[in-house]
Write a protein that holds these residues in place. Structure first.
Motif, short mmCIF file in Angstrom:
data_model
loop_
_atom_site.label_atom_id
_atom_site.label_comp_id
_atom_site.label_asym_id
_atom_site.label_seq_id
_atom_site.Cartn_x
_atom_site.Cartn_y
_atom_site.Cartn_z
N GLU A 354 0.93 -1.55 0.01
CA GLU A 354 -0.13 0.09 0.02
C GLU A 354 0.91 1.20 0.00
OE1 GLU A 354 -3.92 1.41 -0.56
OE2 GLU A 354 -3.35 -0.57 0.22
N ASN A 355 1.86 1.17 0.75
CA ASN A 355 2.82 2.49 0.86
C ASN A 355 3.39 2.72 -0.71
OD1 ASN A 355 2.51 2.79 3.43
ND2 ASN A 355 4.22 1.57 4.17
N ALA A 356 4.00 1.58 -1.39
CA ALA A 356 4.50 1.79 -2.62
C ALA A 356 3.45 2.14 -3.77
CB ALA A 356 5.14 0.12 -2.95
N PHE A 357 2.27 1.71 -3.58
CA PHE A 357 1.23 2.16 -4.24
C PHE A 357 1.11 3.77 -4.16
CE2 PHE A 357 -3.41 3.34 -4.89
CZ PHE A 357 -3.69 2.99 -6.29
N HIS A 358 1.16 4.34 -2.74
CA HIS A 358 0.90 5.46 -2.83
C HIS A 358 2.21 6.32 -3.31
CE1 HIS A 358 -2.97 5.31 -0.28
NE2 HIS A 358 -2.14 4.82 0.41
N ARG A 359 3.30 5.81 -3.20
CA ARG A 359 4.36 6.60 -4.03
C ARG A 359 4.14 6.40 -5.51
NH1 ARG A 359 10.84 5.73 -2.51
NH2 ARG A 359 11.71 7.10 -3.99
N PHE A 360 3.79 5.31 -5.97
CA PHE A 360 3.70 5.37 -7.45
C PHE A 360 2.41 6.53 -7.81
CE2 PHE A 360 -0.24 3.87 -9.81
CZ PHE A 360 0.31 4.28 -11.05
N GLN A 361 1.44 6.72 -7.02
CA GLN A 361 0.64 7.69 -7.57
C GLN A 361 1.16 9.08 -7.56
OE1 GLN A 361 -2.68 7.01 -4.52
NE2 GLN A 361 -4.10 6.29 -6.20
N GLN A 362 2.06 9.25 -6.43
CA GLN A 362 2.57 10.69 -6.46
C GLN A 362 3.90 10.82 -7.37
OE1 GLN A 362 4.03 10.47 -2.41
NE2 GLN A 362 1.84 10.61 -1.46
N GLN A 363 4.36 9.63 -7.84
CA GLN A 363 5.71 10.03 -8.66
C GLN A 363 5.73 9.46 -10.06
OE1 GLN A 363 9.41 9.60 -6.37
NE2 GLN A 363 8.58 10.31 -4.27
N PHE A 364 5.22 8.13 -10.09
CA PHE A 364 5.57 7.32 -11.31
C PHE A 364 4.41 6.88 -12.19
CE2 PHE A 364 8.63 6.10 -7.77
CZ PHE A 364 9.71 6.71 -8.51
N THR A 365 3.35 7.81 -12.06
CA THR A 365 2.50 7.48 -13.29
C THR A 365 3.03 7.90 -14.56
OG1 THR A 365 1.34 9.65 -13.20
CG2 THR A 365 0.56 7.87 -11.67
#
Length: 381
Positions: A354-365
């Motif tokens: 879940e933490n990795a998913f939030h980082r994806f949303q913030q930086q890696f789309t």
């Protein structure tokens, strides 16, 4: 403004490189009147349908299949040169490799962007181990010529930027780090033909990917009798032959399932329902010196799947300790320890996912990627 994009690679295909090309073209189609694409013929039409109407692909076919790599590279450089020379429209030419670059850097009506995902002098010796040092040196001279002649450089990894500044003395201000991305993925049903408990590896099967390390880790997981490994290969079945021999040697034939060149939605469904997604990258120039930005990690983040990754600078660029499990590269016993921990502790594993998913949303789309690339173009214009 017209955009010219060239890659000495097949497009479209199911490989990660093709995914990156597709999204780069989407970015360029949003700011250019026309986008001409020069590439090798692909084998998967699914990606092509997502491109805008102002993107035109000009695939290159080889009439003589007996030609070696360097002969094909020369012919492709000539194609890119003559095609871009025939068009007198001013614009920006973006190239993914030195062979494409040789066809663009001397065109006076173009500003050029060198997209450095990988360097030929680093990757080619892995494919052709008998290359002579003098040929590798000649390739590095071509790389230097392209790096110096282009107007700007984009690369997905800070490790790669460091290599370009140290090896080729390129000004840091000339290089923009734009990480790869992933799509926002909706929740999918579990495929009915998959086992109840499995971990997943997906992507290409080159030696530096470390799939053999993952297979060997199963020697230390024999007490998990129901555990399976699903391997989703982005390349054809013949590339997996050496791994089938290793699987037989290890005696784990009943635990390993291979799938090949899947459509994206089918792949995402498999990733989402895996106990973990593994990125077992190895030591070596390709991963440690040159650098990379593994799309498999970003897509796993987007799928909210627990991630187990080799502890390398390129993976720590994307993930922190609270977002994934890390093992020492090429240490199958340490890898098995991480797999065991994920299986035995689903709560903490899902929290990291879940933490990795939030980082994806913030930086890696891919939207993040495309916005940064468009900014480079606006600055050049």
């Amino acid at each position: 403004m017209k955009s010219y994009y060239a890659s000495f690679d097949a497009f479209p295909t199911s490989k990660g490189a093709s995914t990156h090309i597709c999204h780069s073209l989407q970015a360029l189609s949003g700011i250019a009147d026309k986008v001409d694409v020069y590439c090798l013929q692909g084998n998967n039409s699914a990606i092509d349908t997502r491109l805008a109407e102002n993107v035109k692909i000009y695939p290159f076919f080889y009439e003589n299949e007996a030609q070696n790599y360097l002969e094909r590279a020369r012919l492709f450089s000539e194609k890119v040169y003559y095609c871009t020379a025939l068009s007198h429209e001013k614009g920006i030419g973006q190239f993914r490799d030195i062979w494409s670059g040789l066809g663009m850097i001397k065109q006076t009506h173009l500003k050029t962007v060198f997209e450095v995902n990988a360097l030929t002098s680093v990757e080619l010796p892995v494919r052709f181990p008998l290359l002579t040092p003098s040929l590798i040196a000649e390739i590095q001279n071509i790389e230097l010529a392209c790096l110096e002649a282009c107007d700007h450089i984009v690369t997905p990894s800070a490790v790669t930027k460091k290599y370009l500044t140290q090896k080729f003395s390129i000004d840091r201000e000339k290089i923009s780090v734009i990480p790869n991305g992933a799509e926002t993925i909706s929740k999918k049903d579990k495929p009915i033909d998959l086992p109840a408990e499995y971990i997943v590896y997906f992507g290409a099967l080159q030696p530096w990917q470390g799939l053999d390390v993952l297979l060997k880790s199963f020697r230390y997981l024999k007490d998990y009798e129901s555990l399976n490994l699903v391997i989703c290969s982005s390349v054809k079945e013949k590339a997996a032959r050496p791994y089938h021999k290793l699987i037989e040697h290890l005696g784990i034939q009943d635990q390993v399932i291979f799938m090949y060149e899947l459509e994206k939605d089918d792949l995402y469904a498999i990733i989402q329902h895996a106990k973990a997604s593994v990125a077992p990258l190895k030591f070596g120039d390709r991963n440690v010196v040159q650098g990379c930005c593994p799309i498999k990690i970003l897509e796993s983040m987007a799928c909210k799947t627990p991630i187990i990754a080799a502890e390398l600078p390129v993976t720590k660029e994307l993930l922190a300790e609270g977002e994934a499990y890390f093992f020492w590269p090429e240490d199958e016993q340490d890898l098995s320890r991480c797999i065991r921990f994920v299986l035995d502790n689903p709560g903490p594993a899902n929290e990291k996912a879940e933490n990795a998913f939030h980082r994806f949303q913030q930086q890696f789309t891919w939207d993040h990627h495309n916005e940064h690339l468009q900014k480079v173009y606006h600055n050049l214009m």
